[in-house]
Write a protein that holds these residues in place. Structure first.
Motif, PDB file in Angstrom:
ATOM      1  N   THR A  68      14.603  38.078  36.339  1.00 41.40           N
ATOM      2  CA  THR A  68      13.832  37.858  37.564  1.00 41.40           C
ATOM      3  C   THR A  68      12.345  37.966  37.254  1.00 41.40           C
ATOM      4  O   THR A  68      11.924  38.908  36.583  1.00 41.40           O
ATOM      5  CB  THR A  68      14.207  38.905  38.639  1.00 41.40           C
ATOM      6  OG1 THR A  68      15.604  38.792  38.915  1.00 41.40           O
ATOM      7  CG2 THR A  68      13.425  38.701  39.919  1.00 41.40           C
TER       8      THR A  68
ATOM      9  N   ARG B  72       8.778  39.015  38.119  1.00 36.89           N
ATOM     10  CA  ARG B  72       8.063  39.976  38.974  1.00 36.89           C
ATOM     11  C   ARG B  72       6.579  39.686  38.880  1.00 36.89           C
ATOM     12  O   ARG B  72       6.082  39.267  37.827  1.00 36.89           O
ATOM     13  CB  ARG B  72       8.323  41.410  38.530  1.00 36.89           C
ATOM     14  CG  ARG B  72       9.773  41.805  38.502  1.00 36.89           C
ATOM     15  CD  ARG B  72      10.344  41.878  39.883  1.00 36.89           C
ATOM     16  NE  ARG B  72      11.716  42.357  39.836  1.00 36.89           N
ATOM     17  CZ  ARG B  72      12.534  42.279  40.850  1.00 36.89           C
ATOM     18  NH1 ARG B  72      12.141  41.750  41.985  1.00 36.89           N
ATOM     19  NH2 ARG B  72      13.758  42.729  40.733  1.00 36.89           N
TER      20      ARG B  72
ATOM     21  N   ASP C 154      11.720  47.937  33.857  1.00 33.23           N
ATOM     22  CA  ASP C 154      10.962  47.443  35.013  1.00 33.23           C
ATOM     23  C   ASP C 154       9.650  48.201  35.192  1.00 33.23           C
ATOM     24  O   ASP C 154       9.111  48.279  36.285  1.00 33.23           O
ATOM     25  CB  ASP C 154      11.804  47.501  36.281  1.00 33.23           C
ATOM     26  CG  ASP C 154      12.073  48.925  36.748  1.00 33.23           C
ATOM     27  OD1 ASP C 154      11.858  49.876  35.959  1.00 33.23           O
ATOM     28  OD2 ASP C 154      12.499  49.091  37.899  1.00 33.23           O
TER      29      ASP C 154
ATOM     30  N   CYS D 299       5.920  50.554  38.595  1.00 32.44           N
ATOM     31  CA  CYS D 299       7.162  49.823  38.771  1.00 32.44           C
ATOM     32  C   CYS D 299       6.829  48.355  39.040  1.00 32.44           C
ATOM     33  O   CYS D 299       6.043  48.053  39.942  1.00 32.44           O
ATOM     34  CB  CYS D 299       7.956  50.408  39.944  1.00 32.44           C
ATOM     35  SG  CYS D 299       9.467  49.496  40.290  1.00 32.44           S
ATOM     36  N   LEU D 300       7.416  47.455  38.276  1.00 30.50           N
ATOM     37  CA  LEU D 300       7.153  46.026  38.444  1.00 30.50           C
ATOM     38  C   LEU D 300       7.838  45.456  39.681  1.00 30.50           C
ATOM     39  O   LEU D 300       7.485  44.374  40.139  1.00 30.50           O
ATOM     40  CB  LEU D 300       7.591  45.258  37.200  1.00 30.50           C
ATOM     41  CG  LEU D 300       6.699  45.463  35.987  1.00 30.50           C
ATOM     42  CD1 LEU D 300       7.396  45.011  34.711  1.00 30.50           C
ATOM     43  CD2 LEU D 300       5.375  44.731  36.173  1.00 30.50           C
ATOM     44  N   THR D 301       8.795  46.155  40.249  1.00 25.30           N
ATOM     45  CA  THR D 301       9.492  45.689  41.439  1.00 25.30           C
ATOM     46  C   THR D 301       8.753  46.089  42.717  1.00 25.30           C
ATOM     47  O   THR D 301       8.553  45.270  43.606  1.00 25.30           O
ATOM     48  CB  THR D 301      10.930  46.241  41.477  1.00 25.30           C
ATOM     49  OG1 THR D 301      11.597  45.818  40.289  1.00 25.30           O
ATOM     50  CG2 THR D 301      11.682  45.744  42.699  1.00 25.30           C
ATOM     51  N   THR D 302       8.310  47.344  42.783  1.00 27.11           N
ATOM     52  CA  THR D 302       7.694  47.866  44.008  1.00 27.11           C
ATOM     53  C   THR D 302       6.192  48.055  43.914  1.00 27.11           C
ATOM     54  O   THR D 302       5.523  48.238  44.928  1.00 27.11           O
ATOM     55  CB  THR D 302       8.305  49.226  44.379  1.00 27.11           C
ATOM     56  OG1 THR D 302       7.956  50.178  43.345  1.00 27.11           O
ATOM     57  CG2 THR D 302       9.813  49.136  44.535  1.00 27.11           C
TER      58      THR D 302
ATOM     59  N   THR E 118       2.067  43.898  45.158  1.00 37.43           N
ATOM     60  CA  THR E 118       3.095  43.037  44.574  1.00 37.43           C
ATOM     61  C   THR E 118       3.057  41.689  45.282  1.00 37.43           C
ATOM     62  O   THR E 118       2.520  41.572  46.383  1.00 37.43           O
ATOM     63  CB  THR E 118       4.498  43.655  44.717  1.00 37.43           C
ATOM     64  OG1 THR E 118       4.787  43.827  46.107  1.00 37.43           O
ATOM     65  CG2 THR E 118       4.590  44.996  43.994  1.00 37.43           C
TER      66      THR E 118
ATOM     67  N   ARG F 112       5.344  37.955  46.139  1.00 34.34           N
ATOM     68  CA  ARG F 112       6.630  37.264  46.199  1.00 34.34           C
ATOM     69  C   ARG F 112       6.602  36.085  45.229  1.00 34.34           C
ATOM     70  O   ARG F 112       5.616  35.352  45.155  1.00 34.34           O
ATOM     71  CB  ARG F 112       6.891  36.783  47.622  1.00 34.34           C
ATOM     72  CG  ARG F 112       8.298  36.294  47.861  1.00 34.34           C
ATOM     73  CD  ARG F 112       8.562  36.090  49.344  1.00 34.34           C
ATOM     74  NE  ARG F 112       7.699  35.086  49.944  1.00 34.34           N
ATOM     75  CZ  ARG F 112       7.968  33.788  49.959  1.00 34.34           C
ATOM     76  NH1 ARG F 112       9.080  33.330  49.418  1.00 34.34           N
ATOM     77  NH2 ARG F 112       7.136  32.937  50.523  1.00 34.34           N
TER      78      ARG F 112
END
Length: 109
Positions: free
Chosen positions: A33, A35, A56, A68-71, A85, A87
């Motif tokens: 995915t 990010r 991540d 954190c690369l997600t949040t 971050t 989308r």
């Protein structure tokens, strides 16, 4: 959504710097995915795309703060503020990033 890169140009686990207008954004492929986080460390204003990725997490090359690369959450000192971050969508092999942050840091606009 802004077309910023070809998916084939991104190496999994390696940071990749792109520009969304005047905004530097760091892309990283994590577990298949893509990010996207703001590229500038919220502690020392260093480019995170020059840092290291493990899982991540991305680590700032200046003082070792991890995010954190997600949040975007700041995971270790000396950073205490999260990264914005963004989308991401992948269409026809192209990486598209929404220029409006999904999360926002008060000092970075």
């Amino acid at each position: 959504m802004i077309d910023v890169a070809a998916l084939e140009d991104l190496t999994p686990g390696e940071p990749h710097l792109v520009q969304l207008g005047d905004t530097p954004v760091c892309l990283v492929v994590v577990d298949g995915t893509v990010r996207a986080v703001h590229d500038i460390c919220t502690h020392a204003f260093e480019s995170l795309s020059a840092g290291w990725v493990e899982g991540d997490r991305i680590e700032c090359p200046r003082h070792g703060a991890q995010f954190c690369l997600t949040t975007g959450e700041a995971l270790t000192p000396p950073a205490s503020r999260a990264l914005p971050t963004y989308r991401v969508e992948v269409r026809d092999g192209r990486v598209l990033v929404d220029p409006a942050p999904s999360t926002q840091h008060p000092l970075i606009r």
